[in-house]
Scaffold this active site. Sequence first.
Site: not given
Ligand code: CIR
Length: 278
Positions: A172, A272
């Site tokens: 992201h 997150c």
């Molecule tokens: C994913 O790949 O969607 C999750 N394992 C990690 C998400 C992390 N979220 C973020 O950076 N906003």
Amino acid sequence: MIKFMAANVFKYTKAIVSGIPNSLAATAVRMDGSDEPVNLEKARQQHKNYVQVLTELVGEIHIIPADEQFPDCVFVEDPVVVCGDTALVTSPGHKSRGGETVAMKEAVTKLGLNVVEMTEPGRMDGGDVLFTGREFFVGQSARTNEEGLKQLAAAFPSYPVTGVKVIDSCLHLKSMMSMVVPDNISIGGTSQAAAVAKEIMERDGHFKYNFLSVPDDFGANCLFVNGTVVYVSKEPYPKSFEVFEKLSLPGFSEKIAVNISELHKVDGCLTCCSVLIN
Ligand code: CIR
């Protein structure tokens, strides 16, 4: 378009978090090449500490119970973008995460926010949305598309919105940057992060920012909550930790390091794990 930053932009009264399901350990989505085992007990202990720190900073915490069907549900930032009194419930960009929006919609509705729902073919993870208090930068990553960006612009018409290309090796936009204090953005150490800052944000952004260079991309992800900077701990990012330890920017009153090393293993960062609400 707004000309001045509202005084309460980074002042929060509530936060939404979620529990960690057992399924995270075996089936959370991971970037290619990452397979370090997650210690669930440690992950939960670290997350409890993170929630405790937020509770002290914002006061009111709403917990969405862990849902075994959604291994990544602890990363509550992705199924929603909240700004002011509007919540845009997104269409998360990975198919295993789509169902997380149901509990999130319920949570933001209960909190009395104006709820807008993203529709097909819009795709967005909130991790791609950097709100500077003056404008939005939206990562165009594998998770967030141009239509998602358009729907975000329609949901928050007071602010300019600029797309920023994110290469596939980065999850992201905020996996490599975030707001440290107003008008100051931390930027990770890879050449991709630096290029985004210099070539795109400085060129296409509507306002000027100072950039704080942080050695690790994940280490550049921090929270600015009610005057406090919450940043990565010595484990697992000693060099980034050192930068924040020495931080001497005006604009913050406190700083605190928080260790979420187990969630970093499945590509989670500090922003997150919460949705902050004014
Ligand atoms: C994913 O790949 O969607 C999750 N394992 C990690 C998400 C992390 N979220 C973020 O950076 N906003």
